[in-house]
Design a protein around this motif. Structure first.
Motif, PDB file in Angstrom:
ATOM      1  N   ASN A 202     -88.169 -10.306  -9.117  1.00  0.00           N
ATOM      2  CA  ASN A 202     -88.048 -11.619  -9.738  1.00  0.00           C
ATOM      3  C   ASN A 202     -86.988 -11.594 -10.847  1.00  0.00           C
ATOM      4  N   SER A 203     -86.714 -12.763 -11.390  1.00  0.00           N
ATOM      5  CA  SER A 203     -85.674 -12.879 -12.421  1.00  0.00           C
ATOM      6  C   SER A 203     -86.055 -12.138 -13.695  1.00  0.00           C
ATOM      7  N   ARG A 221     -78.864 -13.505  -4.610  1.00  0.00           N
ATOM      8  CA  ARG A 221     -80.016 -14.320  -4.982  1.00  0.00           C
ATOM      9  C   ARG A 221     -80.690 -14.862  -3.735  1.00  0.00           C
ATOM     10  N   PRO A 223     -83.414 -17.690  -2.880  1.00  0.00           N
ATOM     11  CA  PRO A 223     -84.331 -18.757  -3.314  1.00  0.00           C
ATOM     12  C   PRO A 223     -85.691 -18.604  -2.639  1.00  0.00           C
ATOM     13  N   HIS A 224     -86.748 -18.753  -3.446  1.00  0.00           N
ATOM     14  CA  HIS A 224     -88.094 -18.537  -2.912  1.00  0.00           C
ATOM     15  C   HIS A 224     -89.047 -19.487  -3.624  1.00  0.00           C
ATOM     16  N   LYS A 227     -89.161 -20.352  -7.592  1.00  0.00           N
ATOM     17  CA  LYS A 227     -88.480 -19.295  -8.328  1.00  0.00           C
ATOM     18  C   LYS A 227     -87.513 -18.544  -7.419  1.00  0.00           C
ATOM     19  N   ASP A 228     -86.559 -17.873  -8.076  1.00  0.00           N
ATOM     20  CA  ASP A 228     -85.616 -17.042  -7.339  1.00  0.00           C
ATOM     21  C   ASP A 228     -86.136 -15.615  -7.236  1.00  0.00           C
ATOM     22  N   TRP A 230     -84.405 -11.688  -6.077  1.00  0.00           N
ATOM     23  CA  TRP A 230     -83.093 -11.038  -6.023  1.00  0.00           C
ATOM     24  C   TRP A 230     -83.194  -9.751  -5.224  1.00  0.00           C
TER      25      TRP A 230
END
Length: 430
Positions: A202-203, A221, A223-224, A227-228, A230
């Motif tokens: 996660n970020s 990245r 997208p999910h 939230k993003d 990585w």
């Protein structure tokens, strides 16, 4: 991330260290002093008004107790409450701005780091081994890999695009053998605990090790939902963040972990560099070494970690050198870095195969990783370290180029033969 109080109290030193890194302090620090001053004034004013409100509330209670009219005092407390709310919002907004500035300040170089303006100012510390001598012109790995039928850049590009590759047969086995050999060495002889972490993070994890926000363009990245996620650029990210928001028992330090993972990098700023072969790929495999150390002993651990990475090359019989990166060539989060560079005869040069760094408390402060010193009530930030032990693809390259033979075959180093089951790689088509 640097400590706010440290930056405020040592601004001249921070500016000096930034200049040593080749950076403009004004561009990095931006309006730090102004934002910090406004935030502190807003907090002080809010506290002053809170004291006034408390006194007014006490007066209201007394008036009501004596049966007197408290309308004016009630109106005053309402007005004071609104002022406090506005000041607290202002302070919170300024705190966000201040944290954004702090997040963009790189770590400060340790005093032992050589000052420099370019990578040419890196300082060579030592060399190990002698480059092999050939009675023929050595070939680069991309030619050897294609001729042997073990490296397929064309199909890699067909499947995913440029900077992706496919390994065939003994090429794939050599990659797998190297990873197993490195993990066995680090866990059995060097005392590391093996970890298999997620390949998506996660970020918060990316922020903790310093990839975000500054280096978002260098990562993939995903997208999910809301939230993003990585794709990890290195196992450093998930392994370091294993202890995010935790306190490690002091008696456990140093904690030494190793992990083998794929790594994904967009290489946003490297177009035109290393376009031949597999030196710079969007996906590659790496064995990572990560340490959590007591601040008083972290530089001892840096020397040990670097030695552990060197041992891989020594056992493989690959000549290399170790250089100390200058202030101009250090990574964003690092306080000190040793680069290990392996000799590649097909290219006639040394190429980096491992960077071993001490981040001191820089990452730990971002990720809130602490330990409680014995005999003290207050916890402190650990020091984090990491290094490649090693980059598997680049080790593959070094073996193919250093162990190539006149007949076009490649001899397998003895320590790898139990893992791969053959003594040499010979041409084969797929």
């Amino acid at each position: 991330m640097l400590d706010l109080n440290f930056v405020r109290d040592n601004l001249s030193l921070v500016e000096e260290k930034l200049r040593l890194r080749g950076l403009d302090p004004g561009q990095v620090l931006k309006d730090f002093l102004e934002v910090d001053g406004r935030r502190r004034r807003a907090i002080t004013e809010a506290e002053t008004i809170k004291a006034r409100r408390n006194r007014a509330s006490e007066a209201i209670a007394q008036l009501k107790k004596s049966g007197q009219d408290a309308t004016a005092q009630i109106a005053e407390t309402k007005e004071l409450r609104e002022q406090i709310q506005q000041l607290e919002k202002t302070a919170a907004d300024l705190e966000t701005s201040l944290q954004d500035i702090l997040a963009g300040i790189p770590n400060l170089p340790h005093e032992s780091v050589p000052a420099g303006k370019t990578p040419e100012d890196n300082v060579e510390l030592r060399r190990w081994g002698q480059p092999p001598k050939f009675d023929f012109t050595p070939k680069p790995h991309w030619e050897l890999g294609e001729q042997l039928g073990v490296l397929d850049l064309e199909r890699g590009a067909k499947l995913a695009g440029a900077r992706f590759t496919v390994y065939w047969d003994l090429g794939a086995k050599l990659e797998r053998a190297l990873a197993n050999f490195m993990l066995d060495l680090h866990t059995r002889e060097h005392g590391y605990t093996e970890v298999l972490p997620p390949y998506l993070v996660n970020s918060e994890s990316m922020y903790g090790t310093g990839q975000l926000p500054k280096f978002a363009a260098d990562s993939f990245r995903v997208p999910h939902g809301d939230k993003d996620l990585w794709l990890i650029p290195t196992a450093e990210v998930p392994v370091t963040n294993l202890y995010r928001d935790e306190t490690i028992e002091a008696a456990r330090l140093p904690v030494s972990l190793t992990a083998y993972t794929p790594c994904f990098r967009s290489e946003a700023g490297s177009y035109g560099k290393d376009v031949r072969g597999i030196i710079r790929q969007h996906q590659f495999q790496k064995v990572e070494l990560v340490k959590f150390a007591h601040p008083e002993r972290s530089y001892e651990e840096l020397e040990k970690l670097t030695h552990h990475a060197e041992t891989v090359l020594q056992k493989l019989g690959l000549p290399y050198r170790v250089v100390t990166l200058s202030t101009a060539d250090m990574g964003f989060s690092s306080a000190k870095t040793y680069d290990i560079e392996v000799w590649l005869p097909g290219q006639g040069t040394f190429r980096e195969i491992s960077s071993c760094s001490n981040f001191e408390a820089f990452q730990a402060r971002r990720a809130n990783i602490r330990f409680k010193p014995e005999g003290k009530g207050k916890s402190e930030f650990v020091h984090t370290l990491n290094g490649s032990g090693l980059a598997v693809g680049r080790t593959w390259v070094a073996i193919v180029e250093n162990y190539q033979q006149a007949d076009g075959s490649v001899v397998i180093p003895e320590v790898l033969r139990p893992y791969i089951g053959v003594e040499r790689i010979t041409p084969k088509k797929f």
